[in-house]
Design an enzyme around this catalytic site. Structure first.
Site, PDB file in Angstrom:
ATOM      1  N   HIS A 105     -17.226   6.842  17.078  1.00 30.93           N
ATOM      2  CA  HIS A 105     -18.017   6.112  18.069  1.00 30.93           C
ATOM      3  C   HIS A 105     -19.482   6.502  18.074  1.00 30.93           C
ATOM      4  O   HIS A 105     -20.288   5.859  18.766  1.00 30.93           O
ATOM      5  CB  HIS A 105     -17.407   6.293  19.460  1.00 30.93           C
ATOM      6  CG  HIS A 105     -17.518   5.070  20.310  1.00 30.93           C
ATOM      7  ND1 HIS A 105     -16.717   4.833  21.404  1.00 30.93           N
ATOM      8  CD2 HIS A 105     -18.337   3.985  20.239  1.00 30.93           C
ATOM      9  CE1 HIS A 105     -17.030   3.680  21.957  1.00 30.93           C
ATOM     10  NE2 HIS A 105     -18.017   3.147  21.272  1.00 30.93           N
ATOM     11  N   ASP A 164     -12.941   2.197  26.530  1.00 32.23           N
ATOM     12  CA  ASP A 164     -12.772   3.548  26.008  1.00 32.23           C
ATOM     13  C   ASP A 164     -11.962   4.387  26.988  1.00 32.23           C
ATOM     14  O   ASP A 164     -12.084   4.212  28.208  1.00 32.23           O
ATOM     15  CB  ASP A 164     -14.157   4.187  25.818  1.00 32.23           C
ATOM     16  CG  ASP A 164     -14.180   5.279  24.763  1.00 32.23           C
ATOM     17  OD1 ASP A 164     -13.205   6.047  24.690  1.00 32.23           O
ATOM     18  OD2 ASP A 164     -15.176   5.351  24.024  1.00 32.23           O
ATOM     19  N   HIS A 210     -19.789  11.935  18.685  1.00 33.83           N
ATOM     20  CA  HIS A 210     -19.080  10.706  19.070  1.00 33.83           C
ATOM     21  C   HIS A 210     -18.771  10.683  20.567  1.00 33.83           C
ATOM     22  O   HIS A 210     -18.373   9.635  21.087  1.00 33.83           O
ATOM     23  CB  HIS A 210     -17.808  10.500  18.229  1.00 33.83           C
ATOM     24  CG  HIS A 210     -16.634  11.354  18.611  1.00 33.83           C
ATOM     25  ND1 HIS A 210     -15.332  10.991  18.347  1.00 33.83           N
ATOM     26  CD2 HIS A 210     -16.556  12.567  19.216  1.00 33.83           C
ATOM     27  CE1 HIS A 210     -14.501  11.931  18.766  1.00 33.83           C
ATOM     28  NE2 HIS A 210     -15.222  12.889  19.299  1.00 33.83           N
ATOM     29  N   ASP A 232      -9.026   3.942  21.119  1.00 29.61           N
ATOM     30  CA  ASP A 232      -8.283   4.874  21.986  1.00 29.61           C
ATOM     31  C   ASP A 232      -8.283   4.419  23.439  1.00 29.61           C
ATOM     32  O   ASP A 232      -7.619   5.019  24.283  1.00 29.61           O
ATOM     33  CB  ASP A 232      -8.769   6.316  21.825  1.00 29.61           C
ATOM     34  CG  ASP A 232     -10.122   6.612  22.473  1.00 29.61           C
ATOM     35  OD1 ASP A 232     -10.551   5.897  23.390  1.00 29.61           O
ATOM     36  OD2 ASP A 232     -10.746   7.607  22.044  1.00 29.61           O
TER      37      ASP A 232
END
Length: 300
Positions: A100, A123, A140, A229
């Site tokens: 990310h 997220d 990230h 995720d």
């Protein structure tokens, strides 16, 4: 998205995370037929290929609270420049990660074209850490903070200006694991966060209706940053930082379908697919299915 022209940009970045394998995410998503999916929906699709990203073994990690800062900065600059060129040709940039941290470059590139950009951040995490608050030093976990003008100057000032986005134009959806420094920042800056508690109580439909109002009010473009995720690990097992109790597959599709109906998006990225940790490329297939929904695929 009315011009129906998309350019895919792959960013095989894994310098921003500790777990290896996410650099193969763009390939996994392509293997799951993302181009064919979009072409079948009537889009004119060009694939720019992958940006060149250094491998961790070839470089020193550098400062432990900002791992691979120099390398991530350079890739972010290249990504911002590439996106700038794509937008200038009248095409919609679809970025495939990679971890990310690539959102640093994505937001920098899009902010050149949108003075007040809304951001929808799907997220499990806030990604609002800085070197001072991060438990890991992994970049990230910092890209949203960087977009807001918080963090190391090398990252914050990519493109020559900061901040790129304003807190009142940002919505985080699906959060269920926040660090203490992130909680403080969310309260101080008034960032709207829909946790899984909120989604359970309100339902995804109501969450999206409110989110769309927030990111569209007074803005001239909206960016979608979707970390796989954010989904429950049952539906997206191939991610580096899975957190149980996430957004369901069907809730995710509803959110993407509502985004498509709103017709607000000016850019999108799908990140953190890690084929090494996946089962039968299930997570990349989920990413492609969600991409289909956000670009107009319907049952009827």
């Amino acid at each position: 998205m009315k011009n129906k022209k998309i350019t895919i940009i792959g960013v095989p970045m894994d310098l921003g995370a500790d777990r290896r394998g996410v650099d193969m995410g763009p390939s996994a998503i392509r293997y799951a037929s993302v181009k064919e999916k979009l072409t079948g929906l009537g889009w004119d699709v060009q694939d720019h290929g992958n940006l060149m990203v250094p491998t961790p073994e070839s470089y020193d990690v550098g400062e432990l609270q900002l791992k691979y800062l120099r390398e991530i900065t350079e890739v972010s600059k290249e990504l911002a420049s590439t996106i700038d060129k794509v937008v200038r040709t009248g095409r919609f940039p679809l970025i495939l990660g990679g971890d990310h941290s690539i959102a640093i470059g994505t937001i920098a590139g899009m902010a050149k074209h949108h003075k007040r950009m809304g951001v929808i951040w799907f997220d499990a995490h806030g990604d609002l850490n800085t070197a001072e608050t991060s438990p890991s030093g992994n970049i990230h976990g910092m890209p949203l903070a960087v977009g807001l003008g918080l963090g190391h100057p090398d990252l914050v000032n990519i493109g020559g200006f900061a901040p790129k986005i304003q807190p009142e134009n940002v919505v985080i959806i699906g959060a269920r694991q926040l660090d203490e420094g992130e909680r403080v920042l969310i309260r101080e800056r008034g960032i709207k966060v829909f946790t899984m508690h909120d989604i359970d109580r309100m339902g995804m439909g109501a969450v999206m209706e409110e989110s769309l109002k927030i990111v569209s009010e007074g803005t001239d473009g909206v960016h979608l940053s979707l970390d796989l995720d954010g989904l429950d690990p049952h539906d997206a097992p191939g991610v580096g930082t899975p957190v149980a109790g996430g957004i369901t597959y069907r809730e995710s599709h509803l959110a993407m379908e509502m985004l498509a109906e709103a017709d607000l998006l000016t850019s999108a990225e799908f990140v953190e697919v890690n084929p090494i940790l996946d089962h039968g490329n299930r997570t990349a297939k989920a990413a492609v299915a969600l991409i289909g929904s956000v670009f107009g695929e319907k049952v009827l």
